[in-house]
Design a protein around this motif. Structure first.
Motif, PDB file in Angstrom:
ATOM      1  N   ASP A  72       0.921  -1.044  -0.018  1.00 55.27           N
ATOM      2  CA  ASP A  72       0.008  -0.242   0.067  1.00 55.27           C
ATOM      3  C   ASP A  72       0.810   1.469   0.186  1.00 55.27           C
ATOM      4  O   ASP A  72       0.654   2.269  -0.670  1.00 55.27           O
ATOM      5  CB  ASP A  72      -0.929  -0.041   1.480  1.00 55.27           C
ATOM      6  N   LEU A  73       1.872   1.301   0.782  1.00 55.24           N
ATOM      7  CA  LEU A  73       2.864   2.428   0.870  1.00 55.24           C
ATOM      8  C   LEU A  73       3.517   2.604  -0.405  1.00 55.24           C
ATOM      9  O   LEU A  73       3.519   3.626  -0.935  1.00 55.24           O
ATOM     10  CB  LEU A  73       3.989   1.963   1.926  1.00 55.24           C
ATOM     11  N   LYS A  74       3.804   1.561  -1.141  1.00 57.04           N
ATOM     12  CA  LYS A  74       4.546   1.270  -2.280  1.00 57.04           C
ATOM     13  C   LYS A  74       3.684   2.069  -3.392  1.00 57.04           C
ATOM     14  O   LYS A  74       3.958   3.123  -4.318  1.00 57.04           O
ATOM     15  CB  LYS A  74       4.953  -0.183  -2.733  1.00 57.04           C
ATOM     16  N   LYS A  75       2.491   1.570  -3.134  1.00 61.05           N
ATOM     17  CA  LYS A  75       1.177   2.119  -4.377  1.00 61.05           C
ATOM     18  C   LYS A  75       1.276   3.749  -4.302  1.00 61.05           C
ATOM     19  O   LYS A  75       1.093   4.252  -5.430  1.00 61.05           O
ATOM     20  CB  LYS A  75      -0.190   1.439  -3.971  1.00 61.05           C
ATOM     21  N   HIS A  76       1.145   4.082  -3.144  1.00 64.56           N
ATOM     22  CA  HIS A  76       1.062   5.785  -2.893  1.00 64.56           C
ATOM     23  C   HIS A  76       2.437   6.348  -3.763  1.00 64.56           C
ATOM     24  O   HIS A  76       2.230   7.517  -4.100  1.00 64.56           O
ATOM     25  CB  HIS A  76       0.924   6.110  -1.547  1.00 64.56           C
ATOM     26  N   PHE A  77       3.411   5.759  -3.407  1.00 61.89           N
ATOM     27  CA  PHE A  77       4.703   6.352  -3.788  1.00 61.89           C
ATOM     28  C   PHE A  77       4.581   6.297  -5.761  1.00 61.89           C
ATOM     29  O   PHE A  77       4.736   7.408  -6.184  1.00 61.89           O
ATOM     30  CB  PHE A  77       6.077   5.584  -3.665  1.00 61.89           C
ATOM     31  N   PHE A  78       4.141   5.317  -6.092  1.00 58.01           N
ATOM     32  CA  PHE A  78       3.998   5.058  -7.473  1.00 58.01           C
ATOM     33  C   PHE A  78       2.829   5.974  -7.826  1.00 58.01           C
ATOM     34  O   PHE A  78       3.003   6.519  -9.162  1.00 58.01           O
ATOM     35  CB  PHE A  78       3.821   3.638  -7.921  1.00 58.01           C
ATOM     36  N   ALA A  79       1.820   5.995  -7.397  1.00 53.60           N
ATOM     37  CA  ALA A  79       0.669   7.003  -7.885  1.00 53.60           C
ATOM     38  C   ALA A  79       1.021   8.340  -7.871  1.00 53.60           C
ATOM     39  O   ALA A  79       0.643   8.903  -8.956  1.00 53.60           O
ATOM     40  CB  ALA A  79      -0.433   6.755  -6.996  1.00 53.60           C
ATOM     41  N   PHE A  80       1.734   8.727  -6.751  1.00 51.76           N
ATOM     42  CA  PHE A  80       2.265  10.233  -6.936  1.00 51.76           C
ATOM     43  C   PHE A  80       3.260  10.306  -8.335  1.00 51.76           C
ATOM     44  O   PHE A  80       2.924  11.393  -9.034  1.00 51.76           O
ATOM     45  CB  PHE A  80       3.172  10.537  -5.865  1.00 51.76           C
ATOM     46  N   ILE A  81       4.020   9.445  -8.650  1.00 54.55           N
ATOM     47  CA  ILE A  81       4.952   9.622  -9.936  1.00 54.55           C
ATOM     48  C   ILE A  81       4.003   9.549 -11.002  1.00 54.55           C
ATOM     49  O   ILE A  81       4.325  10.481 -11.766  1.00 54.55           O
ATOM     50  CB  ILE A  81       5.959   8.585  -9.753  1.00 54.55           C
ATOM     51  N   ASP A  82       3.023   8.693 -11.240  1.00 53.03           N
ATOM     52  CA  ASP A  82       2.220   8.489 -12.417  1.00 53.03           C
ATOM     53  C   ASP A  82       1.342   9.842 -12.555  1.00 53.03           C
ATOM     54  O   ASP A  82       1.082  10.083 -13.726  1.00 53.03           O
ATOM     55  CB  ASP A  82       1.396   7.348 -12.357  1.00 53.03           C
ATOM     56  N   ALA A  83       0.989  10.605 -11.360  1.00 56.45           N
ATOM     57  CA  ALA A  83       0.076  11.615 -11.678  1.00 56.45           C
ATOM     58  C   ALA A  83       0.808  12.879 -12.149  1.00 56.45           C
ATOM     59  O   ALA A  83       0.313  13.923 -12.397  1.00 56.45           O
ATOM     60  CB  ALA A  83      -0.549  11.981 -10.303  1.00 56.45           C
ATOM     61  N   LEU A  84       2.197  12.837 -11.933  1.00 58.30           N
ATOM     62  CA  LEU A  84       2.886  14.141 -12.289  1.00 58.30           C
ATOM     63  C   LEU A  84       2.831  14.567 -13.656  1.00 58.30           C
ATOM     64  O   LEU A  84       2.832  13.510 -14.559  1.00 58.30           O
ATOM     65  CB  LEU A  84       4.616  13.896 -11.987  1.00 58.30           C
ATOM     66  N   PRO A  85       2.868  15.644 -14.042  1.00 57.85           N
ATOM     67  CA  PRO A  85       2.971  15.924 -15.729  1.00 57.85           C
ATOM     68  C   PRO A  85       4.462  15.295 -16.176  1.00 57.85           C
ATOM     69  O   PRO A  85       5.146  14.923 -15.330  1.00 57.85           O
ATOM     70  CB  PRO A  85       3.082  17.502 -15.758  1.00 57.85           C
ATOM     71  N   GLN A  86       4.597  15.298 -17.365  1.00 58.19           N
ATOM     72  CA  GLN A  86       5.650  14.891 -18.047  1.00 58.19           C
ATOM     73  C   GLN A  86       6.754  15.431 -17.335  1.00 58.19           C
ATOM     74  O   GLN A  86       8.016  14.735 -17.244  1.00 58.19           O
ATOM     75  CB  GLN A  86       5.446  14.761 -19.557  1.00 58.19           C
ATOM     76  N   SER A  87       7.002  16.846 -17.314  1.00 56.56           N
ATOM     77  CA  SER A  87       8.234  17.553 -16.890  1.00 56.56           C
ATOM     78  C   SER A  87       8.519  17.013 -15.517  1.00 56.56           C
ATOM     79  O   SER A  87       9.710  16.922 -15.268  1.00 56.56           O
ATOM     80  CB  SER A  87       7.915  19.157 -16.927  1.00 56.56           C
TER      81      SER A  87
END
Lengths: 173, 173
Positions: free
Chosen positions: A43-58
């Motif tokens: 679950d912790l990992k999921k939140h790290f990855f979700a933050f990365i995925d939601a960033l704009p390309q820059s």
């Protein structure tokens, strides 16, 4: 440490412990703290990855640009983060001969010039021969595909670091 | 330095120079590099602020959590960033008496517990008496308003740091 320990941390402790799960991006750990409580490591990992995925390309490119070159100037100057030092060392990148080091430096420079971010690879899954080979291969990939590949490596690195942190402390208790 | 100099930087130089415009968030400078070329200082600033504004609330809170307390433990331990050290020093926070320091520590702790991020203030616009007063005042604000206020302070700090960087190097040339 168990997940209750993680959930009991204030944001200062949390950023101290998890601030380098994503290399030199304590902002991401600091943001993930907002999502507590976490049910488990996944679950912790999921939140790290979700933050990365939601960033704009820059922002995704920005994450990559916070990574050091493999076997690069930071390794020689001794300014790598502890995590990166351990990972590059495990892949044998701290003991390259001059020729091998120069060849990798040349490939790293070509890669940076082509994509606008450094070559990122989960070095712990690799060895010195495989690093050069993989770098030469990825240098030829289309940009959009390479961004996805590189972010996948960031996530592999992050997974390993998170697992280490939760395991390491468990051993101490 | 002039804007042509800025536009000529590779991402490594850019992050070295602008990586702490937003305190301990090199990711943001690294992301802003994707938006080059910049027409002038205002344009550069605009891209830093646009990145902050586009983050989800957790990311904005994350930025705040990367800031140190004013007159806090990092100042005493000497682990502040150079920029933060200068700013806190300019506001007289490095020479507080014990009572004043303890009073501020108590207010900082209340603020962190209430909002989940540290009290952020552009210290260069302030002095030691004003810092306590402002902290006591903002402690009573509604959470959503306080997040906006704090991000406004992050932007003031960033503006001053950017202006310093562009001016400082101009003086050297």
């Amino acid at each position: 440490m168990d997940i209750e320990k993680v959930n009991s941390m204030d944001f200062g402790e949390f950023v101290d412990v998890f601030g380098n799960v994503i290399e030199r991006c304590p902002l991401i750990a600091a943001a993930v703290w907002s999502q507590r409580p976490f049910s488990d490591l996944e679950d912790l990992k999921k939140h790290f990855f979700a933050f990365i995925d939601a960033l704009p390309q820059s922002g995704q490119e920005g994450i990559l640009r916070c990574h050091p070159d493999l076997a690069g100037s930071e390794l020689r100057r001794g300014t790598l983060t502890a995590e990166s030092q351990r990972e590059q060392s495990a892949a044998g990148l701290t003991s390259l001969g001059t020729d091998e080091r120069l060849r990798l430096a040349e490939l790293n420079a070509q890669y940076r010039a082509r994509f606008g971010f450094p070559f990122v690879l989960a070095a712990r899954f690799s060895d010195r021969a495989a690093v050069s080979r993989e770098l030469a291969r990825r240098l030829l990939c289309p940009s959009a595909q390479e961004l996805r590949t590189a972010l996948g490596e960031v996530k592999k690195i992050g997974s390993l670091r998170l697992a280490d942190l939760l395991r390491a402390d468990a051993a101490k208790l």
